[in-house]
Design a protein around this motif. Sequence first.
Motif, PDB file in Angstrom:
ATOM      1  N   SER A 111       0.803  -1.224   0.000  1.00 57.29           N
ATOM      2  CA  SER A 111       0.000   0.000   0.000  1.00 57.29           C
ATOM      3  C   SER A 111       0.840   1.281   0.000  1.00 57.29           C
ATOM      4  N   GLY A 112       2.124   1.134   0.194  1.00 54.39           N
ATOM      5  CA  GLY A 112       2.984   2.289   0.026  1.00 54.39           C
ATOM      6  C   GLY A 112       2.826   3.350   1.101  1.00 54.39           C
ATOM      7  N   THR A 113       2.486   2.908   2.344  1.00 56.76           N
ATOM      8  CA  THR A 113       2.335   3.841   3.450  1.00 56.76           C
ATOM      9  C   THR A 113       3.581   4.701   3.613  1.00 56.76           C
ATOM     10  N   THR A 114       4.735   4.125   3.362  1.00 54.88           N
ATOM     11  CA  THR A 114       5.964   4.877   3.610  1.00 54.88           C
ATOM     12  C   THR A 114       6.779   5.121   2.337  1.00 54.88           C
ATOM     13  N   GLY A 141       5.590  -0.322  16.480  1.00 54.28           N
ATOM     14  CA  GLY A 141       5.455   0.559  15.320  1.00 54.28           C
ATOM     15  C   GLY A 141       6.635   0.304  14.408  1.00 54.28           C
ATOM     16  N   ARG A 142       6.681   1.054  13.324  1.00 52.86           N
ATOM     17  CA  ARG A 142       7.828   0.935  12.432  1.00 52.86           C
ATOM     18  C   ARG A 142       8.888   1.906  12.908  1.00 52.86           C
ATOM     19  N   SER A 143      10.124   1.555  12.649  1.00 54.56           N
ATOM     20  CA  SER A 143      11.179   2.483  13.061  1.00 54.56           C
ATOM     21  C   SER A 143      10.949   3.850  12.392  1.00 54.56           C
ATOM     22  N   LEU A 189       2.627  -8.583   6.364  1.00 56.12           N
ATOM     23  CA  LEU A 189       3.042  -7.492   5.483  1.00 56.12           C
ATOM     24  C   LEU A 189       3.103  -8.024   4.066  1.00 56.12           C
ATOM     25  N   SER A 190       2.799  -7.157   3.130  1.00 59.89           N
ATOM     26  CA  SER A 190       2.707  -7.582   1.731  1.00 59.89           C
ATOM     27  C   SER A 190       3.959  -8.316   1.267  1.00 59.89           C
ATOM     28  N   GLU A 191       5.107  -7.804   1.662  1.00 64.87           N
ATOM     29  CA  GLU A 191       6.365  -8.385   1.174  1.00 64.87           C
ATOM     30  C   GLU A 191       6.460  -9.876   1.499  1.00 64.87           C
ATOM     31  N   LYS A 218      11.516  -3.355   9.466  1.00 65.60           N
ATOM     32  CA  LYS A 218      11.460  -2.063  10.165  1.00 65.60           C
ATOM     33  C   LYS A 218      10.413  -2.063  11.277  1.00 65.60           C
ATOM     34  N   ASP A 219       9.741  -3.172  11.488  1.00 69.89           N
ATOM     35  CA  ASP A 219       8.766  -3.254  12.579  1.00 69.89           C
ATOM     36  C   ASP A 219       9.507  -3.637  13.857  1.00 69.89           C
ATOM     37  N   LEU A 220       9.170  -2.923  14.932  1.00 71.31           N
ATOM     38  CA  LEU A 220       9.887  -3.157  16.182  1.00 71.31           C
ATOM     39  C   LEU A 220       9.026  -3.966  17.147  1.00 71.31           C
ATOM     40  N   ASN A 270      -5.099 -10.167  17.698  1.00 73.39           N
ATOM     41  CA  ASN A 270      -4.124  -9.382  16.941  1.00 73.39           C
ATOM     42  C   ASN A 270      -3.604 -10.189  15.752  1.00 73.39           C
ATOM     43  N   SER A 271      -3.523  -9.526  14.614  1.00 75.20           N
ATOM     44  CA  SER A 271      -3.114 -10.178  13.371  1.00 75.20           C
ATOM     45  C   SER A 271      -2.009  -9.358  12.724  1.00 75.20           C
ATOM     46  N   TYR A 272      -0.912 -10.022  12.381  1.00 74.71           N
ATOM     47  CA  TYR A 272       0.221  -9.302  11.789  1.00 74.71           C
ATOM     48  C   TYR A 272       0.642  -9.918  10.458  1.00 74.71           C
TER      49      TYR A 272
END
Length: 437
Positions: A95-98, A329-331, A241-243, A305-307, A237-239
């Motif tokens: 989604s390109g949040t960053t 959160g992400r760094s 990431l697209s990658e 980058k997720d901590l 809680n569900s985690y």
Amino acid sequence: MTKTNSYWDASVEALSRSELDALQLERLKQTVQHASLSPFYKKKLGDVSEHLSSLQSVSDIRKLPFTTKADLRNEYPYGFLSVSKDELVRLHVSSGTTGQATAIFYTRADLETWADLLARCMYMAGARPGDTFQNLTGYGLFTGGLGFHYGAERLGMLTIPAGAGNSKRQIQLMKDFSTSVIHIIPSYALLLMPIMTEMGIDPRRDLSLRLAFVGAEPYSEEVRRRIEDFYGIRVFNSYGLSELNGPGVAFECPEQTGMHVWEDAYLVEIIDPRTLEPVPDGVYGELVLTSIKREGMPIIRYRTKDLTRIIPGDCPCGRVHRRLDRMQGRSDDMFIIKGVNIFPVQVEQVLMNISEVGNNYVIVLREENSIDTMIVRVEVNDRIFVEDMRQLQRIQKKIAHELRGELLVTPMVELVEPNSLPKSEGKAIRLIDERKK
Ligand code: ADP
Ligand code: ZN
């Protein structure tokens, strides 16, 4: 052990640690071999046989190079492909949040694996055939939509592909079809609450909700509690990431003591983001993931980058798949103000514990006369009488005091009316940094 079905697979969920280690080592080797067919890893890995012979145990993964988001961007669109294009059946784009988006490809087998993983997650949390599942996240390029969708159908739930938004219709669907299980991002779950109230619907009385799978952005325990209390459900809680496919990487079991990473499909490491060395279990660091059951685009040692941290010890549920703590959160989301490092979710944790605070907030960072200020703009809840200045001042002071206690920085607190801050049906923007860089 035999495979019973695709959502409860004893041959992977009930493995012992040593069996899982052996499976991981075998799959890691296959992954390295297979990844080297892609243009990127061919370059990056060089002599594969050397790598293979250096992999004596799973911990030898440290000898392999990292992969970063920048690598994925530089190799856009096909640099990570390990199969020929005609074997692909799906494309997603992060989604390109960053920043710039990255392309993710799936073969038919990848989609099967992914659906199995999600079915396994939801079954573990208590969803069953016969449940009605409403997916309130965006469909399309965002992996949360189709990922959960196929997992839910695999499990055998009646699946409503509602998507995000159109809130009144969402609520009507929940009512008409006795939705019992939902997937929703935390900020949207908060946003729906006043709309239900406005429609005269009390979810505990009028709906049949039982379970919610909530993820895709950081949220605090306090937000979990608010969602649970309002809807009368259990939140898991569900985690993901697209990658690494999308959701289904890590998920809470009914013990809710962290999210089990499916270690038959992903290798998990936590590193110190400065030294890049592993940290011991229990210590926070950057999550690094390797896919070990993927055809289209295997990824080795991806720096998310997720901590977070690995929760030490065994889960009472008996699964040996290790557990991740709630993401801080992400760094990239961490900000520094007056020398203090802060994650937006720390602010949220304080705010959501204060009963006068409503469900939406935003943090604004500003530089005025060379001094950094943190403005915390907070909606008050709808029981607060906004004309009562004395009461507002008292609440403002209380919030500032509580934030100062937790963060050691005194923010400026601005109170605003309920439902007045910008809303988003996708991932919420919690931080606006207006300072000069
Ligand atoms: P984008 O990186 O563009 O937002 P994704 O939809 O792939 O695209 O988002 C994955 C990211 O979302 C993760 O790397 C993580 O930062 C965040 N995320 C996903 N699930 C959770 C969760 N349960 N808690 C906190 N953050 C999460
Ligand atoms: Zn467990």
